[in-house]
Design a protein around this motif. Structure first.
Motif, short mmCIF file in Angstrom:
data_model
loop_
_atom_site.label_atom_id
_atom_site.label_comp_id
_atom_site.label_asym_id
_atom_site.label_seq_id
_atom_site.Cartn_x
_atom_site.Cartn_y
_atom_site.Cartn_z
N GLU A 38 -11.04 30.86 -16.35
CA GLU A 38 -9.70 30.85 -15.75
C GLU A 38 -9.74 30.21 -14.37
O GLU A 38 -8.85 29.41 -14.01
CB GLU A 38 -9.17 32.28 -15.65
CG GLU A 38 -8.76 32.88 -17.01
CD GLU A 38 -8.25 34.29 -16.85
OE1 GLU A 38 -8.35 34.85 -15.73
OE2 GLU A 38 -7.74 34.83 -17.87
N HIS A 88 -22.17 42.33 -23.36
CA HIS A 88 -21.57 41.11 -23.91
C HIS A 88 -20.10 40.97 -23.49
O HIS A 88 -19.65 39.88 -23.09
CB HIS A 88 -21.68 41.13 -25.43
CG HIS A 88 -21.15 39.91 -26.09
ND1 HIS A 88 -21.70 38.66 -25.91
CD2 HIS A 88 -20.08 39.73 -26.93
CE1 HIS A 88 -21.03 37.77 -26.60
NE2 HIS A 88 -20.03 38.39 -27.23
N ILE A 89 -19.38 42.11 -23.57
CA ILE A 89 -17.96 42.10 -23.16
C ILE A 89 -17.84 41.77 -21.68
O ILE A 89 -16.98 40.98 -21.25
CB ILE A 89 -17.30 43.46 -23.47
CG1 ILE A 89 -17.20 43.65 -25.01
CG2 ILE A 89 -15.92 43.57 -22.83
CD1 ILE A 89 -16.77 45.03 -25.42
N LYS A 90 -18.77 42.39 -20.88
CA LYS A 90 -18.75 42.12 -19.45
C LYS A 90 -19.03 40.65 -19.19
O LYS A 90 -18.37 40.01 -18.35
CB LYS A 90 -19.79 42.99 -18.76
CG LYS A 90 -19.76 42.89 -17.24
CD LYS A 90 -20.77 43.87 -16.63
CE LYS A 90 -20.74 43.77 -15.09
NZ LYS A 90 -21.72 44.69 -14.47
N LYS A 91 -20.02 40.11 -19.98
CA LYS A 91 -20.36 38.70 -19.83
C LYS A 91 -19.16 37.82 -20.22
O LYS A 91 -18.84 36.83 -19.54
CB LYS A 91 -21.56 38.37 -20.70
CG LYS A 91 -22.03 36.94 -20.55
CD LYS A 91 -23.25 36.69 -21.43
CE LYS A 91 -23.71 35.23 -21.29
NZ LYS A 91 -24.87 34.95 -22.16
N LEU A 92 -18.52 38.18 -21.37
CA LEU A 92 -17.34 37.43 -21.80
C LEU A 92 -16.23 37.48 -20.76
O LEU A 92 -15.53 36.48 -20.52
CB LEU A 92 -16.84 37.97 -23.15
CG LEU A 92 -17.73 37.72 -24.36
CD1 LEU A 92 -17.15 38.39 -25.60
CD2 LEU A 92 -17.88 36.22 -24.63
N GLU A 93 -16.05 38.67 -20.19
CA GLU A 93 -15.02 38.83 -19.18
C GLU A 93 -15.32 37.96 -17.96
O GLU A 93 -14.44 37.30 -17.39
CB GLU A 93 -14.90 40.30 -18.77
CG GLU A 93 -13.83 40.60 -17.74
CD GLU A 93 -12.43 40.32 -18.26
OE1 GLU A 93 -11.50 40.21 -17.44
OE2 GLU A 93 -12.26 40.23 -19.50
N GLN A 94 -16.64 37.99 -17.58
CA GLN A 94 -17.04 37.13 -16.47
C GLN A 94 -16.82 35.65 -16.80
O GLN A 94 -16.34 34.88 -15.97
CB GLN A 94 -18.52 37.38 -16.14
CG GLN A 94 -18.78 38.77 -15.53
CD GLN A 94 -20.26 39.05 -15.33
OE1 GLN A 94 -21.10 38.27 -15.82
NE2 GLN A 94 -20.59 40.13 -14.63
N GLU A 95 -17.20 35.30 -18.06
CA GLU A 95 -17.00 33.92 -18.48
C GLU A 95 -15.51 33.57 -18.51
O GLU A 95 -15.12 32.45 -18.14
CB GLU A 95 -17.60 33.69 -19.87
CG GLU A 95 -19.13 33.72 -19.85
CD GLU A 95 -19.71 33.57 -21.26
OE1 GLU A 95 -18.90 33.58 -22.22
OE2 GLU A 95 -20.94 33.44 -21.39
N ARG A 96 -14.68 34.53 -19.02
CA ARG A 96 -13.24 34.29 -19.04
C ARG A 96 -12.69 34.08 -17.64
O ARG A 96 -11.91 33.15 -17.39
CB ARG A 96 -12.53 35.46 -19.71
CG ARG A 96 -11.02 35.26 -19.88
CD ARG A 96 -10.38 36.51 -20.42
NE ARG A 96 -10.46 37.62 -19.47
CZ ARG A 96 -9.66 37.75 -18.39
NH1 ARG A 96 -8.75 36.84 -18.14
NH2 ARG A 96 -9.80 38.79 -17.58
N LYS A 97 -13.10 34.96 -16.72
CA LYS A 97 -12.63 34.81 -15.35
C LYS A 97 -13.09 33.49 -14.76
O LYS A 97 -12.34 32.80 -14.06
CB LYS A 97 -13.12 35.98 -14.50
CG LYS A 97 -12.45 37.31 -14.84
CD LYS A 97 -12.97 38.42 -13.95
CE LYS A 97 -12.26 39.75 -14.26
NZ LYS A 97 -12.76 40.85 -13.40
N THR A 137 -21.27 46.23 -24.44
CA THR A 137 -20.67 46.35 -23.11
C THR A 137 -21.10 45.20 -22.22
O THR A 137 -20.29 44.59 -21.52
CB THR A 137 -21.06 47.70 -22.47
OG1 THR A 137 -20.63 48.77 -23.32
CG2 THR A 137 -20.42 47.85 -21.09
#
Length: 308
Positions: free
Chosen positions: A112, A100-109, A98
């Motif tokens: 972007e 890691h996914i949150k971190k990836l999402e933050q990184e994705r945002k 969770t």
């Protein structure tokens, strides 16, 4: 193991021992009760012994059951601890995933956002570049127009200079050509005069040679006509009736003198018959190997007069 289970086991073992003892004890007859009392004691000992043995078995069985219950509880506790540990690990893993996914999402945002900012910067840079290119293109166009105008003026001036030079060269060329033509005309005139004089001289010489040749041919033709006539006279059979008579004949000869055709052209019948016979008897007649002479001999007309 629970206490109720232990009690139940003990109760069943005791009851079984008691029943076993009761089955081996027989009540004595009243009359001999005293007498058999001492004899009944061994049976009681046996029963007591059996009860003691069964008690040990029960205790052993209880110990086994307790051990099994303990092992089972221990295994169950271990299984529960394993399950709890795995659940904890799974929970930790889920929490880690969770995070890691949150971190990836933050990184994705963030990516972007960074990409959007970069695109905006690139768009802005492209707009600036397009303006600069348009300015440069306009400047290049103006430069090319100026250069084209200058080049056109230079080309025009050069063309005018070349036209003047060409006109002068053509004038000089025409003058040279006129001089050359005049010179050539004079040379041709002189050459024509020389050729004319030469032709006249050659014509005179040719006429002289032709005349000499003609005389030679005529002489050769006359000579061979005489030889042919002599050959015919040799073969001619004459008669007194032919005296003062004649016959005109046409003779055609091959290149070797072979008579190919002979015919009468008119005259005395007897002379003509004799002449034709004499010519056929000769078979070949004298001819010249000279082509010009033979041309006048290959088809000749002769007048045959018998000689007496």
């Amino acid at each position: 193991m629970s206490s109720s289970l232990i009690k139940s086991v003990v109760l069943h073992v005791a009851l079984g021992g008691f029943l076993y003892a009761s089955a081996n004890i027989h009540p004595p007859a009243p009359k001999v009760m005293e007498v058999t009392l001492n004899k009944a004691i061994p049976d009681v000992d046996k029963a007591v012994s059996a009860v003691t043995v069964d008690q040990k078995m029960v205790e052993q069985k209880i110990a086994e059951l307790q051990k099994q219950e303990k092992d089972k509880k221990k295994a169950e506790d271990k299984r529960i601890r394993d399950l709890e540990r795995r659940a904890a690990n799974a929970r930790k893993q889920r929490e880690s995933e969770t995070r890691h996914i949150k971190k990836l999402e933050q990184e994705r945002k963030a990516k972007e956002k960074e990409t959007a900012e970069a695109q905006a910067q690139a768009k802005k840079a492209r707009a600036i570049e397009q303006k600069e290119r348009a300015k440069a293109k306009q400047a290049e166009k103006q430069k090319q127009e100026s250069e084209s105008a200058a080049k056109a003026a230079a080309d025009k001036r050069k063309a005018e200079e070349e036209a003047l030079k060409k006109a002068e060269d053509e004038r000089k060329k025409r003058d040279e050509e006129a001089k050359e033509r005049a010179k050539k005309a004079e040379q041709q005139r002189q050459q024509a005069l020389q050729e004319q004089m030469l032709q006249e001289q050659l014509a005179k010489e040719q006429a002289a040679r032709s005349k000499i040749r003609q005389q030679q041919v005529v002489g050769e033709v006359d000579k061979y006509r005489a030889l042919i006539m002599a050959r015919i006279q040799q073969n001619l059979l004459i008669d007194e009736k032919m005296k003062n008579q004649q016959c005109r004949v046409n003779i055609r000869l091959g290149f070797n003198g072979l008579v190919t055709q002979v015919k009468s052209l008119g005259g005395d019948k007897l002379v003509c018959e004799a002449a034709l016979r004499a010519i056929r008897m000769a078979d070949t007649l004298p001819v010249s190997k000279d082509k010009d002479v033979f041309e006048q001999l290959k088809n000749i007309n002769l007048t045959i007069k018998p000689e007496f």
